[in-house]
Design an enzyme around this catalytic site. Structure first.
Site, PDB file in Angstrom:
ATOM      1  N   ASP A  66       0.814  -1.217   0.000  1.00  0.00           N
ATOM      2  CA  ASP A  66       0.000   0.000   0.000  1.00  0.00           C
ATOM      3  C   ASP A  66       0.848   1.268   0.000  1.00  0.00           C
ATOM      4  OD1 ASP A  66       0.925  -0.508   2.585  1.00  0.00           O
ATOM      5  OD2 ASP A  66      -1.055  -0.843   3.428  1.00  0.00           O
ATOM      6  N   ASN A 135      -7.801  -2.685  14.077  1.00  0.00           N
ATOM      7  CA  ASN A 135      -9.175  -2.991  13.632  1.00  0.00           C
ATOM      8  C   ASN A 135      -9.213  -4.198  12.699  1.00  0.00           C
ATOM      9  OD1 ASN A 135      -8.125  -1.986  11.274  1.00  0.00           O
ATOM     10  ND2 ASN A 135      -9.549  -0.290  11.056  1.00  0.00           N
ATOM     11  N   HIS A 137      -7.354  -4.645   9.955  1.00  0.00           N
ATOM     12  CA  HIS A 137      -7.027  -4.417   8.539  1.00  0.00           C
ATOM     13  C   HIS A 137      -5.726  -5.113   8.139  1.00  0.00           C
ATOM     14  CE1 HIS A 137      -4.788  -0.378   9.476  1.00  0.00           C
ATOM     15  NE2 HIS A 137      -3.889  -1.293   9.230  1.00  0.00           N
ATOM     16  N   GLU A 142      -9.734  -2.063   5.013  1.00  0.00           N
ATOM     17  CA  GLU A 142     -10.425  -1.777   6.265  1.00  0.00           C
ATOM     18  C   GLU A 142     -11.628  -2.710   6.433  1.00  0.00           C
ATOM     19  OE1 GLU A 142      -8.867   0.037   8.225  1.00  0.00           O
ATOM     20  OE2 GLU A 142      -8.444   2.061   7.538  1.00  0.00           O
TER      21      GLU A 142
HETATM   22  C1  F6R Z   1       1.407  -1.301   6.052  1.00  0.00           C
HETATM   23  C2  F6R Z   1       0.229  -2.144   6.205  1.00  0.00           C
HETATM   24  C3  F6R Z   1      -0.589  -2.108   7.446  1.00  0.00           C
HETATM   25  C4  F6R Z   1       0.234  -2.387   8.706  1.00  0.00           C
HETATM   26  C5  F6R Z   1      -0.651  -2.316   9.946  1.00  0.00           C
HETATM   27  C6  F6R Z   1       0.145  -2.529  11.217  1.00  0.00           C
HETATM   28  O1  F6R Z   1       2.007  -1.502   4.800  1.00  0.00           O
HETATM   29  O2  F6R Z   1      -0.072  -2.838   5.307  1.00  0.00           O
HETATM   30  O3  F6R Z   1      -1.634  -3.046   7.331  1.00  0.00           O
HETATM   31  O4  F6R Z   1       0.811  -3.655   8.599  1.00  0.00           O
HETATM   32  O5  F6R Z   1      -1.279  -1.068   9.995  1.00  0.00           O
HETATM   33  O6  F6R Z   1       1.048  -1.479  11.373  1.00  0.00           O
HETATM   34  P1  F6R Z   1       2.121  -1.514  12.559  1.00  0.00           P
HETATM   35  O7  F6R Z   1       3.064  -2.613  12.248  1.00  0.00           O
HETATM   36  O8  F6R Z   1       2.769  -0.163  12.517  1.00  0.00           O
HETATM   37  O9  F6R Z   1       1.357  -1.777  13.827  1.00  0.00           O
END
Ligand code: F6R
Length: 246
Positions: A66, A135, A137, A142
């Site tokens: 992403d 959440n 994701h 989402e």
């Molecule tokens: C980022 C991504 C997100 C993160 C998630 C957890 O490329 O795909 O899904 O993996 O938001 O983020 P952290 O590791 O910062 O808790």
């Protein structure tokens, strides 16, 4: 599907060794990569193992999950910048080997279509590395995202913007939109490892364990994948029952 490790460092060593094995067996491996705090020790361990053990990474390719919309690659909070800082520069990966969604593409819908097409043209993902939002994701898919989604533009939830605000000078600067690989793109990967570390992910892990596959909990889509594993450290596993590891 859940595997318990004592610490994030143990997970990092394990995932890194797994990547090394994969690349030794498949020098042309196509890797799906993530950003975020969870990935930092993993990429640090991988860089160290590549440098110490000398695997040939000149043929690998990568696709990131992403990118924020509106942030150019030079923006310190863009995922392009993150990947350069945490992985690509240290490994000396060539620009032609790595691909992230272009968050400043003039036609974002065309960029999304092209991104899924580029993954397919590369032969699909051999391996996808995932973190998880509180959440549920994965990527920026989402809650509510259909499991058959391909790369698309998302409107980020307030929860995700708040969680990610810690990395910006001011949480209001977190972009409202992003481009993410879809859940179907992730499920198409031959092999998936999702990593969750820290006490703030414990409730999410419990919900994920208890949940049947449902778009309300995007990571539950992995229960429909034949080769997906979820690595948790002791803190993230704190609310999981012993049967989660059976
Ligand atoms: C980022 C991504 C997100 C993160 C998630 C957890 O490329 O795909 O899904 O993996 O938001 O983020 P952290 O590791 O910062 O808790």
């Amino acid at each position: 599907m859940f595997q318990l490790f004592p610490t994030p460092a143990d997970i990092a060593a394990h995932v890194s060794a797994h990547l090394m094995d994969l690349i030794r067996q498949q020098p042309h491996a196509v890797l799906g990569l993530a950003t975020g705090s969870t990935m930092e020790p993993i990429y640090a361990a991988f860089i160290a193992q590549v440098q110490q053990q000398g695997v040939d990474i000149r043929q690998i390719r990568s696709f990131n999950l992403d990118e924020y919309m509106g942030l150019p690659p030079s923006h310190p909070q863009s995922y392009h910048y993150y990947m350069q800082q945490h992985l690509f520069q240290a490994l000396g990966l060539d620009a032609a080997q790595v691909r992230l969604p272009n968050g400043v593409a003039p036609d974002s819908v065309a960029e999304c279509r092209q991104y899924s097409a580029d993954i397919a043209a590369a032969g699909g993902l051999d391996f996808q590395l995932l973190g998880i939002g509180t959440n549920g994701h994965i990527g920026f898919n989402e809650p509510g995202t259909p499991f058959d989604s391909l790369t698309h533009v998302v409107h980020l939830t307030q929860k995700t913007r708040t969680d990610n605000g810690r990395l910006f000078d001011n949480p209001s600067q977190v972009p409202t939109h992003a481009i993410t690989m879809g859940i179907q793109d992730i499920l198409n990967a031959k092999q998936v490892i999702l990593v969750a570390t820290g006490a703030h992910k414990a409730q999410t892990m419990r919900q994920l364990f208890l949940s049947a596959p449902t778009p309300d909990m995007p990571a539950s889509a992995l229960k429909n994948h034949g080769n997906a594993r979820i690595y948790v450290d002791a803190a993230a596993a704190a609310l999981l029952p012993p049967e989660a590891f059976a």
